[in-house]
Design a protein around this motif. Structure first.
Motif, PDB file in Angstrom:
ATOM      1  N   PRO A 113       0.823   9.275  -4.845  1.00  0.00           N
ATOM      2  CA  PRO A 113      -0.148   8.271  -5.281  1.00  0.00           C
ATOM      3  C   PRO A 113      -1.597   8.752  -5.181  1.00  0.00           C
ATOM      4  O   PRO A 113      -2.418   8.441  -6.039  1.00  0.00           O
ATOM      5  N   ALA A 114      -1.926   9.521  -4.155  1.00  0.00           N
ATOM      6  CA  ALA A 114      -3.300  10.001  -3.974  1.00  0.00           C
ATOM      7  C   ALA A 114      -3.720  10.901  -5.132  1.00  0.00           C
ATOM      8  O   ALA A 114      -4.859  10.836  -5.602  1.00  0.00           O
ATOM      9  N   LYS A 115      -2.803  11.724  -5.626  1.00  0.00           N
ATOM     10  CA  LYS A 115      -3.130  12.624  -6.731  1.00  0.00           C
ATOM     11  C   LYS A 115      -3.300  11.861  -8.042  1.00  0.00           C
ATOM     12  O   LYS A 115      -3.855  12.378  -9.002  1.00  0.00           O
ATOM     13  N   LEU A 116      -2.826  10.607  -8.070  1.00  0.00           N
ATOM     14  CA  LEU A 116      -2.979   9.759  -9.255  1.00  0.00           C
ATOM     15  C   LEU A 116      -4.147   8.792  -9.107  1.00  0.00           C
ATOM     16  O   LEU A 116      -4.282   7.843  -9.879  1.00  0.00           O
ATOM     17  N   GLY A 117      -4.987   9.019  -8.079  1.00  0.00           N
ATOM     18  CA  GLY A 117      -6.142   8.157  -7.876  1.00  0.00           C
ATOM     19  C   GLY A 117      -5.823   6.872  -7.143  1.00  0.00           C
ATOM     20  O   GLY A 117      -6.594   5.919  -7.170  1.00  0.00           O
ATOM     21  N   ARG A 118      -4.665   6.821  -6.481  1.00  0.00           N
ATOM     22  CA  ARG A 118      -4.262   5.640  -5.706  1.00  0.00           C
ATOM     23  C   ARG A 118      -4.009   6.058  -4.257  1.00  0.00           C
ATOM     24  O   ARG A 118      -2.901   5.977  -3.758  1.00  0.00           O
ATOM     25  N   GLY A 119      -5.070   6.506  -3.596  1.00  0.00           N
ATOM     26  CA  GLY A 119      -4.949   7.076  -2.262  1.00  0.00           C
ATOM     27  C   GLY A 119      -4.853   6.085  -1.119  1.00  0.00           C
ATOM     28  O   GLY A 119      -4.676   6.492   0.022  1.00  0.00           O
ATOM     29  N   LEU A 120      -4.982   4.794  -1.393  1.00  0.00           N
ATOM     30  CA  LEU A 120      -4.885   3.783  -0.341  1.00  0.00           C
ATOM     31  C   LEU A 120      -3.624   2.949  -0.598  1.00  0.00           C
ATOM     32  O   LEU A 120      -3.469   2.366  -1.664  1.00  0.00           O
ATOM     33  N   GLU A 121      -2.735   2.944   0.395  1.00  0.00           N
ATOM     34  CA  GLU A 121      -1.508   2.158   0.276  1.00  0.00           C
ATOM     35  C   GLU A 121      -1.514   1.070   1.336  1.00  0.00           C
ATOM     36  O   GLU A 121      -2.051   1.247   2.427  1.00  0.00           O
ATOM     37  N   ALA A 122      -0.904  -0.060   0.994  1.00  0.00           N
ATOM     38  CA  ALA A 122      -0.872  -1.194   1.910  1.00  0.00           C
ATOM     39  C   ALA A 122       0.423  -1.966   1.731  1.00  0.00           C
ATOM     40  O   ALA A 122       1.103  -1.852   0.707  1.00  0.00           O
ATOM     41  N   LEU A 123       0.738  -2.753   2.759  1.00  0.00           N
ATOM     42  CA  LEU A 123       1.840  -3.703   2.693  1.00  0.00           C
ATOM     43  C   LEU A 123       1.237  -5.098   2.706  1.00  0.00           C
ATOM     44  O   LEU A 123       0.440  -5.420   3.591  1.00  0.00           O
ATOM     45  N   ALA A 176       5.300  -6.311 -12.374  1.00  0.00           N
ATOM     46  CA  ALA A 176       4.637  -5.751 -13.553  1.00  0.00           C
ATOM     47  C   ALA A 176       3.281  -5.120 -13.238  1.00  0.00           C
ATOM     48  O   ALA A 176       2.739  -4.378 -14.062  1.00  0.00           O
ATOM     49  N   LEU A 177       2.729  -5.391 -12.065  1.00  0.00           N
ATOM     50  CA  LEU A 177       1.426  -4.827 -11.707  1.00  0.00           C
ATOM     51  C   LEU A 177       1.547  -3.317 -11.496  1.00  0.00           C
ATOM     52  O   LEU A 177       2.445  -2.855 -10.786  1.00  0.00           O
ATOM     53  N   PRO A 178       0.641  -2.523 -12.059  1.00  0.00           N
ATOM     54  CA  PRO A 178       0.726  -1.066 -11.868  1.00  0.00           C
ATOM     55  C   PRO A 178       0.539  -0.643 -10.415  1.00  0.00           C
ATOM     56  O   PRO A 178       0.990   0.431 -10.017  1.00  0.00           O
ATOM     57  N   GLU A 179      -0.088  -1.486  -9.605  1.00  0.00           N
ATOM     58  CA  GLU A 179      -0.303  -1.159  -8.190  1.00  0.00           C
ATOM     59  C   GLU A 179       0.952  -1.360  -7.343  1.00  0.00           C
ATOM     60  O   GLU A 179       1.064  -0.797  -6.260  1.00  0.00           O
ATOM     61  N   SER A 180       1.879  -2.180  -7.808  1.00  0.00           N
ATOM     62  CA  SER A 180       3.077  -2.506  -7.016  1.00  0.00           C
ATOM     63  C   SER A 180       4.053  -1.345  -7.002  1.00  0.00           C
ATOM     64  O   SER A 180       4.389  -0.782  -8.032  1.00  0.00           O
ATOM     65  N   ARG A 181       4.503  -0.998  -5.807  1.00  0.00           N
ATOM     66  CA  ARG A 181       5.487   0.075  -5.633  1.00  0.00           C
ATOM     67  C   ARG A 181       6.869  -0.481  -5.355  1.00  0.00           C
ATOM     68  O   ARG A 181       7.850  -0.033  -5.889  1.00  0.00           O
ATOM     69  N   THR A 182       6.945  -1.480  -4.450  1.00  0.00           N
ATOM     70  CA  THR A 182       8.218  -2.081  -4.062  1.00  0.00           C
ATOM     71  C   THR A 182       7.959  -3.525  -3.671  1.00  0.00           C
ATOM     72  O   THR A 182       6.926  -3.828  -3.082  1.00  0.00           O
ATOM     73  N   VAL A 183       8.919  -4.392  -3.990  1.00  0.00           N
ATOM     74  CA  VAL A 183       8.833  -5.797  -3.591  1.00  0.00           C
ATOM     75  C   VAL A 183      10.118  -6.145  -2.839  1.00  0.00           C
ATOM     76  O   VAL A 183      11.218  -5.876  -3.336  1.00  0.00           O
ATOM     77  N   PHE A 184       9.970  -6.721  -1.656  1.00  0.00           N
ATOM     78  CA  PHE A 184      11.103  -7.151  -0.849  1.00  0.00           C
ATOM     79  C   PHE A 184      11.061  -8.668  -0.707  1.00  0.00           C
ATOM     80  O   PHE A 184      10.007  -9.225  -0.403  1.00  0.00           O
ATOM     81  N   HIS A 185      12.188  -9.332  -0.874  1.00  0.00           N
ATOM     82  CA  HIS A 185      12.319 -10.765  -0.592  1.00  0.00           C
ATOM     83  C   HIS A 185      12.861 -10.854   0.831  1.00  0.00           C
ATOM     84  O   HIS A 185      13.878 -10.238   1.144  1.00  0.00           O
ATOM     85  N   ASP A 202       7.654 -14.653   2.828  1.00  0.00           N
ATOM     86  CA  ASP A 202       8.695 -14.660   1.807  1.00  0.00           C
ATOM     87  C   ASP A 202       8.853 -13.308   1.121  1.00  0.00           C
ATOM     88  O   ASP A 202       9.954 -12.944   0.708  1.00  0.00           O
ATOM     89  N   TYR A 203       7.745 -12.575   0.989  1.00  0.00           N
ATOM     90  CA  TYR A 203       7.776 -11.288   0.286  1.00  0.00           C
ATOM     91  C   TYR A 203       6.953 -10.265   1.033  1.00  0.00           C
ATOM     92  O   TYR A 203       5.938 -10.592   1.667  1.00  0.00           O
ATOM     93  N   LEU A 204       7.375  -9.018   0.928  1.00  0.00           N
ATOM     94  CA  LEU A 204       6.605  -7.881   1.399  1.00  0.00           C
ATOM     95  C   LEU A 204       6.429  -6.982   0.185  1.00  0.00           C
ATOM     96  O   LEU A 204       7.418  -6.587  -0.446  1.00  0.00           O
ATOM     97  N   VAL A 205       5.180  -6.695  -0.153  1.00  0.00           N
ATOM     98  CA  VAL A 205       4.878  -5.915  -1.351  1.00  0.00           C
ATOM     99  C   VAL A 205       4.146  -4.643  -0.937  1.00  0.00           C
ATOM    100  O   VAL A 205       3.101  -4.706  -0.277  1.00  0.00           O
ATOM    101  N   HIS A 206       4.712  -3.508  -1.303  1.00  0.00           N
ATOM    102  CA  HIS A 206       4.077  -2.215  -1.056  1.00  0.00           C
ATOM    103  C   HIS A 206       3.229  -1.910  -2.284  1.00  0.00           C
ATOM    104  O   HIS A 206       3.740  -1.881  -3.397  1.00  0.00           O
ATOM    105  N   VAL A 207       1.920  -1.700  -2.067  1.00  0.00           N
ATOM    106  CA  VAL A 207       1.009  -1.425  -3.171  1.00  0.00           C
ATOM    107  C   VAL A 207       0.270  -0.121  -2.943  1.00  0.00           C
ATOM    108  O   VAL A 207       0.112   0.325  -1.797  1.00  0.00           O
TER     109      VAL A 207
END
Length: 163
Positions: A62-72, A94-103, A109-114
């Motif tokens: 992700p850092a090499k694609l300009g997305r160097g900050l990740e969060a939950l 559908a968001l380009p920032e979303s990596r994984t969504v957990f219910h 209710d949800y944990l979203v890795h961005v």
């Protein structure tokens, strides 16, 4: 819940090898496992057909694609009803920032890795795409400093199941 599949030691060895490098050729797999290449192809085809192997994915930095900050993002949705959460999940996926969504169960209710460009981009994402939605009651953000991949996923050993 999906039925588990009976896997023998050859299947397990193939799965270990493929999880380490999905590009390994059938000839190389067969040599490492000690079976004929045609047997290897048949085994992998069966593992795909019965749903053990779900696909092949390319991992990107992700850092090499300009997305160097990740969060939950822990997200609480209210009311938690199918007619609201279905569209919510599809929008988040559908968001380009979303990596994984957990219910989840529990208070969230949800944990979203961005993965985002920076703190300003994370703030924009949280405010514009999450908290602005009427069904989102709360969002809690945790930054990811570092992550590690773990070993290959294999079925539990018989001793782990009995204990």
């Amino acid at each position: 819940m999906a039925e588990s599949v009976v896997l023998d030691p050859v299947d397990l060895h193939l799965l270990r090898l493929l999880q380490n490098d999905a590009r390994t050729t059938y000839r190389d797999l067969a040599a490492q496992v000690g079976v004929a290449a045609s047997t290897c192809l048949d085994r992998v085809t069966r593992l795909r057909r019965c749903g053990v192997i779900l696909g092949h994915q390319l991992r990107l930095d992700p850092a090499k694609l300009g997305r160097g900050l990740e969060a939950l993002l822990s997200v609480q949705v209210r009311p938690h009803r199918r007619e609201l959460v279905g569209p919510f999940v599809e929008r988040i996926r559908a968001l380009p920032e979303s990596r994984t969504v957990f219910h989840l169960t529990g208070p969230d209710d949800y944990l979203v890795h961005v993965a985002v460009a920076d703190m300003t981009d994370l703030q924009r994402l949280v405010l514009d795409e999450f908290t602005s939605r009427r069904e989102v009651a709360r969002v809690e953000t945790r930054l990811i400093f570092q992550q590690w991949d773990c070993g290959p996923l294999l079925p539990p050993s018989p001793s782990a199941q009995s204990g």
